[in-house]
Motif scaffolding. Structure first.
Motif, PDB file in Angstrom:
ATOM      1  N   MET A 276      -5.497  19.892 -10.603  1.00 21.10           N
ATOM      2  CA  MET A 276      -6.419  19.195  -9.704  1.00 21.10           C
ATOM      3  C   MET A 276      -6.996  20.119  -8.642  1.00 21.10           C
ATOM      4  SD  MET A 276      -4.752  15.446  -8.989  1.00 21.10           S
ATOM      5  CE  MET A 276      -3.448  16.097  -7.969  1.00 21.10           C
ATOM      6  N   ASP A 277      -6.731  21.416  -8.748  1.00 26.26           N
ATOM      7  CA  ASP A 277      -7.150  22.379  -7.726  1.00 26.26           C
ATOM      8  C   ASP A 277      -6.497  22.093  -6.383  1.00 26.26           C
ATOM      9  OD1 ASP A 277      -8.612  24.078  -9.201  1.00 26.26           O
ATOM     10  OD2 ASP A 277     -10.570  23.433  -8.500  1.00 26.26           O
ATOM     11  N   GLY A 278      -5.322  21.488  -6.414  1.00 23.65           N
ATOM     12  CA  GLY A 278      -4.571  21.223  -5.202  1.00 23.65           C
ATOM     13  C   GLY A 278      -5.137  20.135  -4.324  1.00 23.65           C
ATOM     14  N   SER A 279      -6.145  19.401  -4.811  1.00 21.85           N
ATOM     15  CA  SER A 279      -6.763  18.341  -4.004  1.00 21.85           C
ATOM     16  C   SER A 279      -6.377  16.976  -4.537  1.00 21.85           C
ATOM     17  CB  SER A 279      -8.282  18.488  -4.022  1.00 21.85           C
ATOM     18  OG  SER A 279      -8.769  18.365  -5.351  1.00 21.85           O
ATOM     19  N   LEU A 280      -6.128  16.049  -3.619  1.00 22.12           N
ATOM     20  CA  LEU A 280      -5.807  14.681  -3.992  1.00 22.12           C
ATOM     21  C   LEU A 280      -7.093  13.885  -4.177  1.00 22.12           C
ATOM     22  CD1 LEU A 280      -2.812  13.963  -1.582  1.00 22.12           C
ATOM     23  CD2 LEU A 280      -2.701  14.329  -4.055  1.00 22.12           C
ATOM     24  N   PRO A 281      -7.048  12.801  -4.935  1.00 25.55           N
ATOM     25  CA  PRO A 281      -8.256  11.989  -5.106  1.00 25.55           C
ATOM     26  C   PRO A 281      -8.688  11.362  -3.786  1.00 25.55           C
ATOM     27  CG  PRO A 281      -6.339  10.855  -5.999  1.00 25.55           C
ATOM     28  CD  PRO A 281      -5.898  12.245  -5.662  1.00 25.55           C
ATOM     29  N   THR A 282      -9.994  11.134  -3.648  1.00 24.14           N
ATOM     30  CA  THR A 282     -10.513  10.476  -2.450  1.00 24.14           C
ATOM     31  C   THR A 282     -10.856   9.029  -2.783  1.00 24.14           C
ATOM     32  OG1 THR A 282     -12.734  11.273  -3.014  1.00 24.14           O
ATOM     33  CG2 THR A 282     -11.436  12.594  -1.461  1.00 24.14           C
ATOM     34  N   PHE A 283     -10.409   8.130  -1.916  1.00 24.70           N
ATOM     35  CA  PHE A 283     -10.674   6.716  -2.109  1.00 24.70           C
ATOM     36  C   PHE A 283     -11.431   6.169  -0.904  1.00 24.70           C
ATOM     37  CE2 PHE A 283      -6.535   7.500  -4.277  1.00 24.70           C
ATOM     38  CZ  PHE A 283      -6.982   7.342  -5.581  1.00 24.70           C
ATOM     39  N   THR A 284     -11.993   5.006  -1.073  1.00 23.07           N
ATOM     40  CA  THR A 284     -12.709   4.375   0.026  1.00 23.07           C
ATOM     41  C   THR A 284     -11.799   3.372   0.724  1.00 23.07           C
ATOM     42  OG1 THR A 284     -13.550   2.567  -1.354  1.00 23.07           O
ATOM     43  CG2 THR A 284     -14.859   4.591  -1.265  1.00 23.07           C
ATOM     44  N   LYS A 285     -12.230   2.911   1.880  1.00 22.78           N
ATOM     45  CA  LYS A 285     -11.460   1.937   2.646  1.00 22.78           C
ATOM     46  C   LYS A 285     -11.245   0.665   1.838  1.00 22.78           C
ATOM     47  CE  LYS A 285     -11.570  -0.687   6.967  1.00 22.78           C
ATOM     48  NZ  LYS A 285     -12.341  -0.957   8.207  1.00 22.78           N
ATOM     49  N   ALA A 286     -12.264   0.277   1.059  1.00 23.72           N
ATOM     50  CA  ALA A 286     -12.150  -0.953   0.276  1.00 23.72           C
ATOM     51  C   ALA A 286     -11.089  -0.851  -0.810  1.00 23.72           C
ATOM     52  CB  ALA A 286     -13.503  -1.295  -0.357  1.00 23.72           C
ATOM     53  N   ASP A 287     -10.840   0.373  -1.312  1.00 24.26           N
ATOM     54  CA  ASP A 287      -9.839   0.551  -2.365  1.00 24.26           C
ATOM     55  C   ASP A 287      -8.434   0.209  -1.869  1.00 24.26           C
ATOM     56  OD1 ASP A 287     -11.761   1.432  -4.169  1.00 24.26           O
ATOM     57  OD2 ASP A 287     -11.581   3.503  -3.516  1.00 24.26           O
ATOM     58  N   ASN A 385       2.673   3.444  -2.076  1.00 22.30           N
ATOM     59  CA  ASN A 385       2.060   3.993  -0.854  1.00 22.30           C
ATOM     60  C   ASN A 385       3.057   4.716   0.047  1.00 22.30           C
ATOM     61  OD1 ASN A 385      -0.872   3.054  -0.801  1.00 22.30           O
ATOM     62  ND2 ASN A 385       0.185   1.107  -1.140  1.00 22.30           N
ATOM     63  N   LEU A 386       4.304   4.862  -0.376  1.00 21.88           N
ATOM     64  CA  LEU A 386       5.309   5.479   0.488  1.00 21.88           C
ATOM     65  C   LEU A 386       5.119   6.988   0.608  1.00 21.88           C
ATOM     66  CD1 LEU A 386       8.523   3.530  -0.592  1.00 21.88           C
ATOM     67  CD2 LEU A 386       7.108   3.176   1.436  1.00 21.88           C
ATOM     68  N   PHE A 387       4.630   7.620  -0.459  1.00 18.36           N
ATOM     69  CA  PHE A 387       4.484   9.079  -0.445  1.00 18.36           C
ATOM     70  C   PHE A 387       3.032   9.513  -0.237  1.00 18.36           C
ATOM     71  CE2 PHE A 387       8.208   8.198  -3.165  1.00 18.36           C
ATOM     72  CZ  PHE A 387       9.172   8.826  -2.400  1.00 18.36           C
ATOM     73  N   PHE A 388       2.107   8.740  -0.776  1.00 22.70           N
ATOM     74  CA  PHE A 388       0.687   9.042  -0.621  1.00 22.70           C
ATOM     75  C   PHE A 388      -0.084   7.750  -0.886  1.00 22.70           C
ATOM     76  CE2 PHE A 388       2.260  10.381  -4.786  1.00 22.70           C
ATOM     77  CZ  PHE A 388       1.569   9.522  -5.620  1.00 22.70           C
ATOM     78  N   PRO A 389      -1.274   7.609  -0.268  1.00 27.26           N
ATOM     79  CA  PRO A 389      -2.060   6.386  -0.498  1.00 27.26           C
ATOM     80  C   PRO A 389      -2.591   6.342  -1.922  1.00 27.26           C
ATOM     81  CG  PRO A 389      -3.299   7.954   0.808  1.00 27.26           C
ATOM     82  CD  PRO A 389      -1.914   8.518   0.685  1.00 27.26           C
ATOM     83  N   VAL A 390      -2.627   5.156  -2.490  1.00 34.75           N
ATOM     84  CA  VAL A 390      -3.135   4.981  -3.852  1.00 34.75           C
ATOM     85  C   VAL A 390      -4.501   4.299  -3.794  1.00 34.75           C
ATOM     86  CG1 VAL A 390      -0.850   4.919  -4.880  1.00 34.75           C
ATOM     87  CG2 VAL A 390      -1.881   2.796  -4.083  1.00 34.75           C
ATOM     88  N   GLY A 391      -5.182   4.285  -4.912  1.00 39.85           N
ATOM     89  CA  GLY A 391      -6.552   3.765  -4.946  1.00 39.85           C
ATOM     90  C   GLY A 391      -6.643   2.302  -5.291  1.00 39.85           C
ATOM     91  N   PHE A 392      -5.638   1.527  -4.951  1.00 43.82           N
ATOM     92  CA  PHE A 392      -5.679   0.087  -5.222  1.00 43.82           C
ATOM     93  C   PHE A 392      -4.759  -0.635  -4.251  1.00 43.82           C
ATOM     94  CE2 PHE A 392      -2.746   2.238  -8.114  1.00 43.82           C
ATOM     95  CZ  PHE A 392      -1.546   1.603  -7.836  1.00 43.82           C
ATOM     96  N   VAL A 393      -4.935  -1.933  -4.158  1.00 48.44           N
ATOM     97  CA  VAL A 393      -4.057  -2.775  -3.332  1.00 48.44           C
ATOM     98  C   VAL A 393      -2.900  -3.260  -4.184  1.00 48.44           C
ATOM     99  CG1 VAL A 393      -3.915  -4.876  -1.926  1.00 48.44           C
ATOM    100  CG2 VAL A 393      -5.990  -3.470  -1.879  1.00 48.44           C
TER     101      VAL A 393
END
Length: 874
Positions: A276-287, A385-393
């Motif tokens: 991933m080139d060391g980058s995490l995915p970017t999500f929006t507030k709505a995600d 969501n304990l370790f990193f934010p995910v792209g869903f509720v």
């Protein structure tokens, strides 16, 4: 031998025979038990999903399968290791970072074997679910030591649980089911290696476990959690064994496995970050709204309640939905929120279960409860969501693997009650049967939801009316079906629920007739989400069409910068560059669009148009035909290819393509192109026959009617052509072309006054509106002058010819007719007569048209007239 001895011998043989028969019966019973142990859950897993096999590609299936070049074999196999789940480079900043190359590989195999027939994709998903169910039963019985009845119940619950419908009936859910398959294989082989007494065999099993764990991660990211489960399982078993009897070998083997497993886990995770080139995915507030909230307490309360909701969906899967984003779960903003009570209760329950499981593990050496908790908790950790934010509720699919631990807990708890409450066994059994039946029926019902985009998105709106995204997706479906009013309603509803929904602003803008409002929505989408590529494309196209060409092209350039491999951005930019005449750069972008997406229809048609504009008609025809091969329902591509062949003079080829296009869609435009082809080839009667067919369709436009009238007139039937033109003028706004065409017909019928009337209207209309026409203003004056001349109204005719010459001093007909009027009136000695002016105009006309024998003859006659006047002869 004595008689008594004989009797004993016979008795012994009879007893031996009975024992052997009993052994056979026991063996048969064991075989039946083994078959039933696996057959019942497997059958339930299959039966519950039969009605989902005919489902279509829906939701994420469209982009992950139907539009994914990695699936269609349009890219090298090696690219699967470099691209994300959607066929985009995983190192790209716009990638969602979902890395599942093994799952994509299975889709690719599906495509090779069955193309894009969704039935076979569903068959593989259901087959995998049956395999997972069978492996789960094996794990419960042979690895975790459950009794057969407990294992069968756990497997049956897992087989029919409605929470699995998204993973099994949604084709892209294969990632979860495939990951679960390798998850269990890894766990089984790991457990076998811990008990193996053969070092080589044990090592082979251990390596197999690691490979299966890697395969699980390459199927879906959460698959790597199996290594955590293996470590805990190994630790529990080893510590229990060491408490009974300490041996250095046992401890050293355990330590070696522990270190190697941890190292391998770190390597897998490092590879995942590296790719991933060391980058995490970017999500929006709505995600995931909670992750974007600055308050730690709000995030804590909300994350806790989301854990409760996930558990509740396992316990009571009543209200299920394919998407839980955009306000589906309001934030828990303060400690007094009653939802915190549910969180607190669940925390107490979990703590209690952990204490009981640890007690059982230490005192009773019963590790089942502890392993059930671990199987539930550890695979769920990446989604917590304990370790990193995910792209869903919430996401039902992520509960596929954790539900195994839940089913274990339910099975163990049920039979504890069953054994303890002997008087109520019939009630408990009835309850269990009802539960399995209800779960099965709910799964059956949910399969229908996943049948099509319509059923899925409509069910989403019904399940979560306050979810902006369900309205947005349903609006997309309605838009694709051309139900624009309903689509607008759902886009507006999505914006009412979430006014910062960038994609809803963008898609609503595409449906608005008011281009000012549309522009405002596109700009708002870009403001809310600066990397929104579609909004840049739509705004760029809109501004370009409104005449703001530079601004439009700048937005299209920006769209390409956001994601260079987007064929729509590339081809839209290419199309705009064609319109401003920058053919060289346009060709680069259109060729790139075809290269990155070889099945993008619009790129081919736009490139074919470019080739036509640059007079490369043969290549243009080839690309129009390639576009048709991509979408055989698009008859327009064949019509355009026919036009290119016609331009090269290949009328036979053009005719073949037009006739093929008519077999796809018998529309007026294609019929008229065929009629024009016939007419220009001199096949007038065939052209008229086609125009008669157009008239029968009762769909012919005014333009078609006018062209039909021209063909009829050229065939000599002026009366019929006149009637047709009269109808055309009644049914459409007046235009210069229609007026002049009608005037020419009136002239043919010697109705000069009417012809002059229509030509006068055409002149006035052109002067007032600056309307462009095939008939220029100078020619209109000439035509009107001709009608005046035919009526012998020479003075008016002369005024029109001179008006034409003021506009175009090089109009040969106007010069010739002026000369003729001056000449004729000179002969008649009328006031308009002038030999000098006649000679001047004749000379100019001959200069402009040297081949005119009429002008030469008139000049000769004028010379004789001059001679007569000068000499007085004749």
């Amino acid at each position: 031998m004595k008689k008594s001895e004989n009797n004993n011998y016979l008795k012994f043989n009879r007893n031996l025979g009975t024992l052997q028969k009993e052994k056979v019966v026991i063996k048969d019973n064991l075989n039946i038990e083994i078959i039933l142990k696996y057959l019942i859950p497997a059958a339930l897993a299959f039966i519950c999903y039969i009605n989902g096999l005919n489902g279509d590609f829906v939701h994420d299936d469209i982009f992950a399968i139907k539009k994914n070049p990695d699936v269609h074999g349009k890219t090298e196999l090696w690219n699967l290791l470099k691209n994300d789940f959607w066929g985009k480079s995983i190192s790209s900043t716009t990638s969602h970072k979902s890395y599942r190359p093994l799952t994509v590989f299975t889709f690719r195999l599906n495509y090779i074997l069955a193309g894009l027939d969704p039935f076979f994709y569903h068959v593989i998903n259901v087959t995998l679910h049956v395999i997972v169910t069978t492996l789960f039963v094996y794990t419960c019985k042979n690895i975790l030591g459950q009794r057969t009845r407990d294992a069968v119940l756990a497997g049956s619950l897992f087989a029919v649980h409605p929470i699995h419908t998204e993973a099994v009936s949604g084709i892209v859910g294969r990632a979860d089911v495939l990951a679960a398959t390798f998850f269990l294989l890894s766990f089984i082989t790991f457990s076998k290696c811990t008990t193996s007494t053969n070092n080589k065999y044990g090592t082979l099993l251990y390596l197999s476990s690691l490979m299966c764990a890697a395969a699980a991660m390459l199927s879906k990211e959460t698959g790597v959690t199996v290594l955590g489960v293996c470590i805990i399982y190994d630790s529990i078993r080893t510590l229990n064994s060491l408490r009974k009897e300490w041996t250095d070998k046992l401890f050293s083997n355990f330590l070696a496995r522990l270190v190697l497993t941890i190292v391998f886990t770190v390597l897998l995770l490092s590879y995942r970050l590296w790719i991933m080139d060391g980058s995490l995915p970017t999500f929006t507030k709505a995600d995931n709204p909670a992750s974007y909230n600055d308050s730690i307490s709000i995030r804590f309360y909300t994350y806790g309640f989301l854990l409760v909701l996930n558990l509740w969906m396992l316990v009571a899967p009543i209200n299920l939905c394919y998407d839980w984003q955009h306000g589906s779960v309001p934030l828990v903003e303060n400690v007094t929120d009653p939802r915190n009570l549910a969180t607190f209760t669940v925390i107490l329950l979990v703590v209690y279960l952990i204490c009981v499981s640890l007690s059982n593990s230490i005192k009773k050496h019963n590790h089942l409860l502890l392993m059930a908790l671990m199987l539930t908790a550890i695979p769920f950790l990446p989604a917590s969501n304990l370790f990193f934010p995910v792209g869903f509720v919430l996401a039902e699919r992520v509960l596929y693997i954790p539900s195994m631990g839940f089913c274990l807990l339910v099975s163990a708890g049920f039979f504890q009650l069953f054994d303890a409450m002997k008087c109520y066994r019939s009630y408990l059994t009835t309850f269990l049967m009802i539960l399995l039946l209800m779960f099965s029926l709910k799964t059956w019902q949910q399969n229908k939801v996943w049948q099509s985009r319509k059923t899925l998105f409509k069910a989403g709106v019904e399940a979560l009316t306050y979810n902006a995204k369900t309205h947005y997706n349903y609006g997309n479906y309605l838009k694709d079906g051309h139900e624009y009013e309903k689509a607008r309603y759902h886009y507006l509803e999505a914006l009412r629920l979430d006014n910062e929904y960038a994609s809803a602003h963008n898609n609503l803008g595409t449906l608005l007739d008011d281009k000012t409002k549309a522009e405002a929505h596109f700009r708002e989408a870009i403001r809310l989400q600066p990397s929104h590529q579609s909004a840049h494309i739509n705004l760029g196209n809109l501004l370009f069409k409104r005449g703001l060409k530079n601004d439009g092209i700048n937005y299209l350039y920006k769209a390409v910068e956001i994601e260079y491999r987007n064929p729509e951005a590339l081809s839209s930019l290419g199309e705009s560059l064609i319109e401003i005449g920058n053919f060289t750069q346009a060709e680069v972008y259109l060729q790139t669009a075809i290269e990155v997406s070889p099945d993008f229809f619009e790129a081919y048609t736009r490139y074919a148009y470019l080739l036509s504009k640059t007079n490369r008609h043969e290549e243009s025809a080839i690309y129009y035909k390639k576009a048709y091969e991509l979408d055989s329902s698009q008859s327009a591509a064949l019509v355009n290819a026919a036009h290119e062949y016609k331009s090269m003079g290949f009328t036979t080829d053009a005719e073949v393509l037009l006739k093929r296009a008519l077999t796809i869609r018998r529309d007026v435009n294609t019929l008229e192109q065929l009629a024009i082809l016939y007419y220009t080839a001199g096949r007038t009667m065939e052209a008229l026959a086609v125009y008669d067919d157009i008239e029968k369709l009762n769909e012919n436009s005014t333009e078609t009617l006018v062209r039909h009238a021209k063909v009829v007139a050229n065939n000599g039937d002026f009366r019929k052509a006149e009637d047709m033109m009269q109808k055309a003028l009644l049914n459409s706004p007046v235009s210069v072309e229609y007026l002049t065409t009608f005037a020419h017909l009136k002239s043919k019928l010697k109705k000069y006054e009417q012809a002059i009337e229509y030509l006068s209207k055409a002149v006035d209309l052109m002067i007032r509106s600056d309307e462009e026409s095939d008939e220029d203003l100078d020619q209109l004056y000439v035509d009107r002058g001709n009608n005046y001349k035919d009526m012998k109204m020479f003075s008016k005719a002369l005024l029109d010819y001179e008006a034409a010459l003021r506009i175009n001093p090089r109009h040969p007909t106007a010069h010739g007719n002026c000369g003729a009027i001056y000449h004729m009136n000179a002969v008649m000695q009328e006031p308009l007569g002038s030999i000098e002016k006649a000679k001047e105009h004749y000379t100019k006309a001959l200069e402009l048209n040297p081949d005119s024998e009429i002008i030469r003859g008139n000049i000769a006659k004028l010379g004789r007239l001059q001679y007569q006047r000068d000499t007085g002869v004749g």
